[in-house]
Design a protein around this motif. Structure first.
Motif, PDB file in Angstrom:
ATOM      1  N   UNK A   1       0.828  -1.205   0.000  1.00  0.00           N
ATOM      2  CA  UNK A   1       0.000   0.000   0.000  1.00  0.00           C
ATOM      3  C   UNK A   1       0.868   1.263   0.000  1.00  0.00           C
ATOM      4  N   UNK A   2       1.923   1.254   0.790  1.00  0.00           N
ATOM      5  CA  UNK A   2       2.789   2.432   0.887  1.00  0.00           C
ATOM      6  C   UNK A   2       3.476   2.732  -0.437  1.00  0.00           C
ATOM      7  N   UNK A   3       3.985   1.692  -1.099  1.00  0.00           N
ATOM      8  CA  UNK A   3       4.738   1.870  -2.345  1.00  0.00           C
ATOM      9  C   UNK A   3       3.871   1.721  -3.591  1.00  0.00           C
ATOM     10  N   UNK A   4       2.554   1.603  -3.384  1.00  0.00           N
ATOM     11  CA  UNK A   4       1.600   1.508  -4.496  1.00  0.00           C
ATOM     12  C   UNK A   4       1.962   0.384  -5.465  1.00  0.00           C
ATOM     13  N   UNK A   5       2.152  -0.795  -4.883  1.00  0.00           N
ATOM     14  CA  UNK A   5       2.546  -1.959  -5.677  1.00  0.00           C
ATOM     15  C   UNK A   5       1.353  -2.855  -6.033  1.00  0.00           C
ATOM     16  N   UNK A   6       0.135  -2.356  -5.748  1.00  0.00           N
ATOM     17  CA  UNK A   6      -1.047  -3.180  -6.002  1.00  0.00           C
ATOM     18  C   UNK A   6      -1.152  -3.668  -7.448  1.00  0.00           C
TER      19      UNK A   6
END
Length: 268
Positions: A68-73
């Protein structure tokens, strides 16, 4: 007597997750979903697992914070889809009529390019969209959608994918009356969210209201995180269509799930 130390749960960094994605660290397990009437297998929900470099399998909580923090979704969702589609295609080729549920996180829903890529991934796999149910969570209590979500979910719905919404245990009469106008094909409630004080008659009553509203909308009703015989009795007695949870089965490996489907039907 000294206090026993609790081993902290591992938390991976964004760098470790990127590295793991490149080395195929994503694993998927499948929790069966059965019809309340007859116990026939409808399919399963796919859950994320992570295998680290030492071969240890980690739960989703080990990766969620950094994802979530690194927007790896988008990358994680693509990897989950790839593994799930491979197994689903194999089961369908063996004439196992299953639908697989896959979570679509909120950040993905507002990214049309990511949703288009998911649809293309399914098209290339030769799996029909109707065999995939996208589980949408983190919706407001009235299940309303912002315009970007409405657009992306509309495209998925029009492409033939099934959509499933997680609902609150207590829903207003107005929200229940509007279910038939939504894009969703099925609605779920989570018994694990029920406070102990709401168990018994209160949970039975709220489930009965939920089922009546879903049935009036001509949609499917599902209870997830069914964990006890009492949970099962409430779900069946109130007319829920589909059941999922540890009382039915724990999440299984792909091979275990295939063996699980060989039984004629599930019985408590």
């Amino acid at each position: 007597m000294p206090t026993a130390r609790v081993r902290p749960e591992p938390r991976l960094s964004g760098f470790e997750i990127r590295d793991g994605l490149a080395s195929d660290a994503i694993r998927v397990v499948f929790q069966p979903q059965v019809f309340s009437q007859g116990g026939g297998v409808r399919g399963a929900e796919a859950f994320l697992r992570w295998q680290d470099a030492s071969g240890v399998t980690l739960p989703p909580s080990a990766v969620m914070e950094a994802v979530e923090k690194d927007r790896l979704w988008p990358s994680v969702t693509k990897a989950i889809m790839a593994r799930t589609l491979k197994k689903l295609r194999s089961w369908l080729q063996k004439d196992l009529p299953v639908c697989i549920g896959i979570k679509l996180p909120g950040p993905v829903l507002i990214a049309p390019a990511v949703v288009d890529a998911i649809a293309e991934q399914v098209l290339q796999s030769s799996v029909k969209p109707s065999h995939i149910v996208f589980h949408i969570e983190s919706l407001p209590a009235d299940l309303s959608l912002i315009p970007a979500q409405q657009t992306t979910l509309g495209k998925l719905h029009d492409s033939g994918f099934r959509l499933s919404a997680l609902c609150p245990l207590l829903m207003t009469d107005f929200t229940l009356s509007r279910l038939g106008y939504s894009l969703f094909d099925e609605f779920r409630i989570d018994f694990r969210l029920a406070h102990p004080s709401t168990r018994g008659d209160r949970l039975s009553h709220s489930t009965e209201r939920f089922v009546a509203g879903v049935r009036k909308a001509n949609k499917l009703s599902i209870v997830q995180n069914l964990e006890t015989r009492a949970d099962y009795d409430i779900a069946v007695n109130t007319g829920v269509d589909l059941l999922q949870g540890y009382f039915i089965s724990k999440p299984l490996t792909a091979a275990e799930f295939e063996d699980w489907q060989d039984r004629p039907s599930w019985q408590p």
